[in-house]
Scaffold this motif. Structure first.
Motif, mmCIF file in Angstrom:
data_model
loop_
_atom_site.group_PDB
_atom_site.id
_atom_site.type_symbol
_atom_site.label_atom_id
_atom_site.label_comp_id
_atom_site.label_asym_id
_atom_site.label_seq_id
_atom_site.Cartn_x
_atom_site.Cartn_y
_atom_site.Cartn_z
ATOM 1 N N GLU A 1 0.883 -1.151 0.000
ATOM 2 C CA GLU A 1 0.000 0.000 0.000
ATOM 3 C C GLU A 1 0.927 1.209 0.000
ATOM 4 N N VAL A 2 0.667 2.145 -0.884
ATOM 5 C CA VAL A 2 1.467 3.362 -0.942
ATOM 6 C C VAL A 2 0.696 4.446 -0.203
ATOM 7 N N TRP B 1 6.751 12.812 0.302
ATOM 8 C CA TRP B 1 7.215 11.724 1.149
ATOM 9 C C TRP B 1 6.232 10.570 1.102
ATOM 10 N N LEU B 2 6.617 9.507 0.424
ATOM 11 C CA LEU B 2 5.800 8.309 0.328
ATOM 12 C C LEU B 2 6.307 7.244 1.295
ATOM 13 N N VAL B 3 5.394 6.390 1.719
ATOM 14 C CA VAL B 3 5.741 5.224 2.515
ATOM 15 C C VAL B 3 5.079 4.028 1.844
ATOM 16 N N LEU B 4 5.869 3.002 1.577
ATOM 17 C CA LEU B 4 5.360 1.765 0.996
ATOM 18 C C LEU B 4 5.312 0.711 2.101
ATOM 19 N N ILE B 5 4.151 0.113 2.286
ATOM 20 C CA ILE B 5 3.964 -0.854 3.363
ATOM 21 C C ILE B 5 3.536 -2.185 2.748
ATOM 22 N N PRO B 6 4.419 -3.187 2.791
ATOM 23 C CA PRO B 6 4.022 -4.499 2.288
ATOM 24 C C PRO B 6 2.815 -5.023 3.061
ATOM 25 N N GLN B 7 1.826 -5.511 2.335
ATOM 26 C CA GLN B 7 0.555 -5.940 2.930
ATOM 27 C C GLN B 7 0.608 -7.404 3.360
ATOM 28 N N LYS B 8 1.583 -7.698 4.197
ATOM 29 C CA LYS B 8 1.750 -9.046 4.731
ATOM 30 C C LYS B 8 1.914 -8.924 6.241
ATOM 31 N N PRO B 9 1.303 -9.807 7.001
ATOM 32 C CA PRO B 9 1.403 -9.707 8.466
ATOM 33 C C PRO B 9 2.786 -10.101 8.990
ATOM 34 N N GLY B 10 3.167 -9.484 10.099
ATOM 35 C CA GLY B 10 4.342 -9.893 10.843
ATOM 36 C C GLY B 10 5.679 -9.454 10.302
ATOM 37 N N ALA C 1 9.123 -5.717 -4.071
ATOM 38 C CA ALA C 1 9.304 -4.487 -3.284
ATOM 39 C C ALA C 1 10.289 -3.565 -3.978
ATOM 40 N N GLY C 2 11.366 -4.120 -4.507
ATOM 41 C CA GLY C 2 12.345 -3.310 -5.237
ATOM 42 C C GLY C 2 11.727 -2.608 -6.438
ATOM 43 N N GLU C 3 10.883 -3.335 -7.173
ATOM 44 C CA GLU C 3 10.203 -2.730 -8.328
ATOM 45 C C GLU C 3 9.247 -1.620 -7.880
ATOM 46 N N GLU C 4 8.548 -1.840 -6.792
ATOM 47 C CA GLU C 4 7.606 -0.831 -6.302
ATOM 48 C C GLU C 4 8.350 0.392 -5.755
ATOM 49 N N ILE C 5 9.468 0.180 -5.088
ATOM 50 C CA ILE C 5 10.292 1.314 -4.633
ATOM 51 C C ILE C 5 10.790 2.102 -5.834
ATOM 52 N N ARG C 6 11.217 1.394 -6.849
ATOM 53 C CA ARG C 6 11.702 2.056 -8.078
ATOM 54 C C ARG C 6 10.582 2.873 -8.726
ATOM 55 N N ALA C 7 9.386 2.314 -8.799
ATOM 56 C CA ALA C 7 8.260 3.023 -9.406
ATOM 57 C C ALA C 7 7.891 4.271 -8.597
ATOM 58 N N ALA C 8 7.883 4.159 -7.278
ATOM 59 C CA ALA C 8 7.583 5.324 -6.426
ATOM 60 C C ALA C 8 8.656 6.393 -6.600
ATOM 61 N N LEU D 1 7.316 -3.266 8.983
ATOM 62 C CA LEU D 1 8.124 -2.943 7.806
ATOM 63 C C LEU D 1 7.426 -1.887 6.958
ATOM 64 N N HIS D 2 8.124 -0.804 6.713
ATOM 65 C CA HIS D 2 7.651 0.251 5.822
ATOM 66 C C HIS D 2 8.883 0.913 5.224
ATOM 67 N N ILE D 3 8.756 1.339 3.978
ATOM 68 C CA ILE D 3 9.878 1.905 3.243
ATOM 69 C C ILE D 3 9.547 3.344 2.879
ATOM 70 N N HIS D 4 10.397 4.249 3.344
ATOM 71 C CA HIS D 4 10.237 5.671 3.038
ATOM 72 C C HIS D 4 10.876 5.974 1.687
ATOM 73 N N VAL D 5 10.190 6.758 0.868
ATOM 74 C CA VAL D 5 10.739 7.281 -0.383
ATOM 75 C C VAL D 5 10.465 8.785 -0.329
ATOM 76 N N ILE D 6 11.543 9.559 -0.189
ATOM 77 C CA ILE D 6 11.404 10.990 0.095
ATOM 78 C C ILE D 6 12.182 11.802 -0.936
ATOM 79 N N ALA D 7 11.509 12.747 -1.581
ATOM 80 C CA ALA D 7 12.180 13.676 -2.493
ATOM 81 C C ALA D 7 12.836 14.772 -1.660
#
Length: 140
Positions: free
Chosen positions: A25-26, A36-45, A60-67, A92-98
């Motif tokens: 989920e973006v 500032w985007l955050v990508l959160i994989p929709q999997k528990p734990g 996840a790498g492809e989605e980070i690249r797209a964001a 787990l969440h991945i920040h993508v910040i301009a």
């Protein structure tokens, strides 16, 4: 541990959903000081990047690249920061910040430098532009 994915309450409070991709989920952090985007994989734990399966890690790498590409296209930043820290929010969440030479925190990390400046609403033209830039980026 639950078998169902649940968004951490702090991520829910600090951001709003703008896209759903196959894995993540973006969400847009509600701070107009920085795109500032955050990508959160929709999997528990999941806590750390290496908790992802090899296939999900590649996705996840492809989605980070797209964001990243979407933010670069919209804002032409001086630098894109990508990080999965999780010191305060363990999910787990991945920040993508301009980032820009002119932003309040440059060249340091953004956390705690300037008070968050909320977007006026989810129809704010910047929010709409980011949503549109993300559409169709990852098979959705």
């Amino acid at each position: 541990m639950s078998d169902a994915f649940e968004l951490h309450s702090q991520l829910a409070a600090d951001s709003f959903a703008i896209a759903k991709w196959p894995l993540c989920e973006v969400r847009l952090i509600n701070d107009a000081n920085y795109p500032w985007l955050v990508l959160i994989p929709q999997k528990p734990g999941l806590k750390d990047f290496d908790d992802l399966s090899p296939a999900d890690m590649a996705l996840a790498g492809e989605e980070i690249r797209a964001a990243s590409k979407a933010l670069r296209q919209l804002y032409q930043p001086d630098k894109l920061n990508v990080a999965a820290l999780g010191n305060q929010v363990p999910q787990l969440h991945i920040h993508v910040i301009a980032r820009f030479h002119s932003d309040a925190a440059w060249p340091n990390p953004i956390w705690g430098v300037a008070p968050a400046k909320a977007y006026s609403d989810q129809d704010d033209e910047r929010v709409v532009a980011i949503k549109e830039a993300l559409l169709g980026k990852i098979g959705v």
